[in-house]
Design a protein around this motif. Structure first.
Motif, mmCIF file in Angstrom:
data_model
loop_
_atom_site.group_PDB
_atom_site.id
_atom_site.type_symbol
_atom_site.label_atom_id
_atom_site.label_comp_id
_atom_site.label_asym_id
_atom_site.label_seq_id
_atom_site.Cartn_x
_atom_site.Cartn_y
_atom_site.Cartn_z
ATOM 1 N N SER A 110 -6.334 -6.487 3.938
ATOM 2 C CA SER A 110 -5.415 -7.594 4.238
ATOM 3 C C SER A 110 -4.060 -6.916 4.661
ATOM 4 O O SER A 110 -3.283 -7.789 5.381
ATOM 5 N N ALA A 111 -3.779 -5.775 4.045
ATOM 6 C CA ALA A 111 -2.426 -5.231 4.402
ATOM 7 C C ALA A 111 -2.412 -5.272 5.813
ATOM 8 O O ALA A 111 -1.374 -5.336 6.378
ATOM 9 N N HIS A 134 -5.623 -3.137 -11.271
ATOM 10 C CA HIS A 134 -7.009 -3.238 -11.199
ATOM 11 C C HIS A 134 -7.504 -3.461 -9.838
ATOM 12 O O HIS A 134 -8.560 -2.571 -9.518
ATOM 13 N N ALA A 135 -6.972 -4.264 -9.132
ATOM 14 C CA ALA A 135 -7.590 -4.569 -7.744
ATOM 15 C C ALA A 135 -7.376 -3.313 -6.771
ATOM 16 O O ALA A 135 -8.377 -3.250 -6.075
ATOM 17 N N PHE A 136 -6.250 -2.389 -7.115
ATOM 18 C CA PHE A 136 -5.978 -1.565 -6.011
ATOM 19 C C PHE A 136 -7.041 -0.423 -6.172
ATOM 20 O O PHE A 136 -7.288 0.249 -5.299
ATOM 21 N N LYS A 175 -10.702 -1.721 -0.573
ATOM 22 C CA LYS A 175 -11.179 -1.816 0.759
ATOM 23 C C LYS A 175 -10.537 -3.217 1.183
ATOM 24 O O LYS A 175 -10.009 -3.142 2.078
ATOM 25 N N GLU A 176 -10.498 -4.275 0.310
ATOM 26 C CA GLU A 176 -10.119 -5.553 0.699
ATOM 27 C C GLU A 176 -8.895 -5.599 0.712
ATOM 28 O O GLU A 176 -7.970 -6.300 1.700
ATOM 29 N N THR A 222 0.809 -1.270 -0.032
ATOM 30 C CA THR A 222 -0.060 -0.126 0.040
ATOM 31 C C THR A 222 0.973 1.310 0.195
ATOM 32 O O THR A 222 2.260 1.265 0.114
ATOM 33 N N PRO A 223 0.274 2.400 -0.265
ATOM 34 C CA PRO A 223 1.154 3.613 -0.394
ATOM 35 C C PRO A 223 2.035 3.835 0.999
ATOM 36 O O PRO A 223 2.989 4.559 1.002
#
Length: 667
Positions: free
Chosen positions: A150-151, A138-140, A145-146, A112-113
């Motif tokens: 997860s992160a 695409h998922a990002f 949210k998911e 993530t950022p």
């Protein structure tokens, strides 16, 4: 040729990627702020200069214009040299394992950022990588949210205490020979009794395992332990993992027989293996081990030593873009080296050369069959053959050199030189050890602080616990062969710094990073051995020996507490805790304290060092010293005296090394 931001870095690995069509950033505030500012996910790609599959992925994916453009447009792309930044590598390798994925290098992790990991892997073929980065992008955008959830879960797992994770809440200070037997049995079950080593392919040298087996044998006289050490050391020395022509070991063997190496040569392996073979020689007096030590040190001097007596990091697996090309031979290439037909045929039998090749693409990896009668009957001939083959190999295009100098790896080589001097009394080894120690002191040390790296006259990265622990260990060894007290006092100063800045008083173990280091998403503790023993186990051993050498009870108590916390794990899986198991053996019988005072100090010390006795410390002075173990122990009437003590209780002083030896082994 257009370059990216990596062009300004020192690391040879980062510089290898400086002309990729990827907008690479080095790890740092600029990249991390860019990710937050643009709200883009991060591709964190970690590798090292000698890594074969890192080169392959670079050629296939990171040099691909379309892939490079997509990466740059949709991600902030960060390259890390794992050898410079093991702290970053450790965290994100742990993350991959937490995800249930296999780790390795290159290590490619999506973050993530704000730096939290949510997916990753190792090497990806170009089509797979191209598809993956599109799916992640695409998922990002559409399933943010998911990914965030997860992160966050992975971040929390990374911050879990190692002690809690493995249920090490209650410590056990009851160290016993009975438990040592259980510890040994857990690893004996995994011995490869045909080819040596532990477990199946791929096989890594893992020297700490065999150092433990030697100590276990010393205590118990269990012949099976020694037999496995000797089988392993012989199999490695005769196998393709060892460079039969130039000396030195490759990083690991891809098979279970030590035959086909992953051809990169790392300083850390060779430093540790010099120590192991030297120690095994002091027990067995086998010439094979002596030859390996001398040839490996010669290789390191020839190919990995700087003009300043620092040691470079590694040689690549590849040359001319082909793995192992520098080291392998076709039958025709081999035949051309020998004019004498009888020599040629004998050498081909000795090195297992065949017309079709014993490896791939018609090439042969030189290795020796220990059952061959030639092994024992052609010693002088073999020396001549190796010289001819070495000369014939020299004009080939060489594997690239990673010429950065790393503190901890230099310390491993420094200790190797000390151990080699102890075993063989070769003055050149001690001279080289002192020059390398002086290099570390002058170029990689500031007061009681160490630096991780050195290149182009600069040391820039603060050191990690691995660096402190291994330099302290090396200086303790250097004192005991040189008797220059400054090395012992510097070891103590570094230990004091580590306690002040790395020690966690709550869990009574050491963090991997300094308390002033960059704050990453987790602050880890290293307790398991990898190809280098765990930094906490080395620190615990250092505190044990410094405690005796400097009469510091607090150090010994810290060491005992650290071992006690880990000891329950030893009975479950000692394979990755072997250095802790070495320390365990020291607590079972009193460490012998040997104090030598007088003009024959070096002669007597050498005679004692040459005999195998791992659980000892040695101090010495030509005249007098303020070290606790030498106080009131001056030479009498120009007669050199040796005091053999246990727990500060000494036997009557003696005036020969043989008498001292008898006292050492009498209890």
């Amino acid at each position: 040729m257009k370059s990216n931001r990596l062009i300004n870095e020192n690391s040879p690995y980062l510089l290898q990627h400086a002309h990729n069509p990827v907008d690479w950033y080095p790890w740092g505030e600029e990249a991390l702020q860019k990710a937050k500012q643009d709200d883009k996910p991060i591709i964190l790609s970690i590798g090292y200069s000698a890594c074969h599959w890192c080169h392959v992925m670079e050629r296939e994916s990171f040099e691909n214009e379309a892939i490079g453009k997509f990466m740059s447009d949709n991600f902030v792309c960060i390259k890390v040299d794992r050898e410079e930044r093991p702290d970053i590598d450790q965290i994100y390798m742990d993350a991959i394992h937490t995800m249930g994925l296999n780790g390795g290098w290159p290590l490619n992790v999506f973050l993530t950022p704000d730096g939290r990991p949510f997916y990753g892997g190792t090497y990806f073929p170009p089509q797979n990588w191209g598809n993956l980065i599109q799916q992640v992008a695409h998922a990002f955008k559409h399933n943010r949210k998911e990914l965030e959830e997860s992160a966050e879960g992975f971040k929390q797992a990374l911050n879990e205490s190692e002690l809690e994770k493995y249920g090490l809440i209650h410590q056990n200070n009851n160290f016993s020979l009975r438990d040592l037997e259980i510890i040994y049995q857990t690893i004996e079950k995994k011995f490869d009794k045909e080819h040596g080593g532990v477990g199946n392919a791929p096989k890594f040298p893992m020297p700490s395992i065999y150092l433990f087996l030697l100590r276990y044998y010393h205590l118990t006289k269990n012949e099976n332990a020694l037999k496995q050490v000797e089988l392993t050391l012989q199999s490695m020395a005769y196998g393709g993992i060892y460079d039969q022509i130039g000396g030195g070991f490759a990083r690991y063997s891809v098979d279970g027989e030590w035959f086909a190496p992953h051809f990169e040569k790392m300083l850390y392996d060779n430093g540790q293996l010099v120590s192991l073979y030297a120690e095994a020689y002091s027990l067995t007096q086998k010439d094979l081990y002596k030859n390996v030590v001398y040839q490996t040190i010669a290789f390191v001097q020839r190919e990995l030593m700087s003009e300043e007596f620092g040691f470079y990091s590694s040689l690549d697996a590849d040359s001319e873009g082909v793995e192992g090309k520098f080291y392998v031979w076709t039958e025709k290439e081999f035949d051309e080296v020998f004019e004498n037909e009888e020599d040629r045929e004998l050498a081909k039998e000795y090195f297992n050369i065949t017309a079709e090749g014993n490896w791939e693409h018609g090439y042969n990896i030189l290795h020796i069959n220990p059952q061959s009668l030639l092994v024992s009957s052609t010693t002088n001939k073999v020396r001549e053959w190796k010289e001819k083959l070495f000369k014939a190999r020299e004009p080939r295009i060489r594997p690239s050199l990673d010429d950065k100098i790393l503190c901890s790896w230099n310390a491993l080589m420094l200790k190797g030189l000390c151990d080699a001097y102890a075993a063989f009394g070769e003055s050149e080894f001690l001279d080289l050890a002192l020059k390398n120690a002086q290099f570390i002191q002058e170029k990689m040390t500031s007061g009681s602080r160490l630096f991780r790296n050195y290149k182009n006259g600069k040391a820039t990265i603060p050191a990690y616990l691995e660096d402190y622990s291994l330099v302290i260990q090396a200086y303790i060894s250097l004192y005991q062969v040189s008797f220059e007290e400054k090395w012992l006092y510097q070891a103590n100063a570094l230990a004091q710094y580590a306690i002040q800045h790395f020690y966690d008083h709550t869990e009574e173990l050491f963090f991997y990073t300094d308390d002033s280091a960059e704050q990453l998403i987790a602050r880890k503790k290293e307790i398991f051995d990898n190809v280098i023993s765990s930094s906490n186990s080395i620190m615990a051993s250092n505190l044990y020996f410094l405690g005796i050498l400097l009469d510091n009870r607090a150090y010994k108590a810290m060491s005992e507490t650290m071992l006690a916390k880990i000891s329950p794990l030893l009975k479950k899986e000692v394979r990755y805790l072997a250095n802790w198991a070495c320390l365990y053996t020291y607590f079972l019988t009193p460490t012998v304290e040997i104090a030598i005072s007088g003009e024959q100090l070096f002669s007597f010390a050498q005679q004692i060092h040459k005999r195998y006795f791992p659980n000892k410390v040695m101090v010495g002075t030509l005249h007098q010293s303020k070290l606790p173990l030498l106080e009131m122990r001056e030479a009498k009437q120009e007669k050199t005296l040796i005091y053999v003590c246990r727990n500060k209780t000494c036997l009557l002083p003696v005036s020969t090394a043989n008498e001292a030896w008898e006292q050492m082994v009498s209890n």
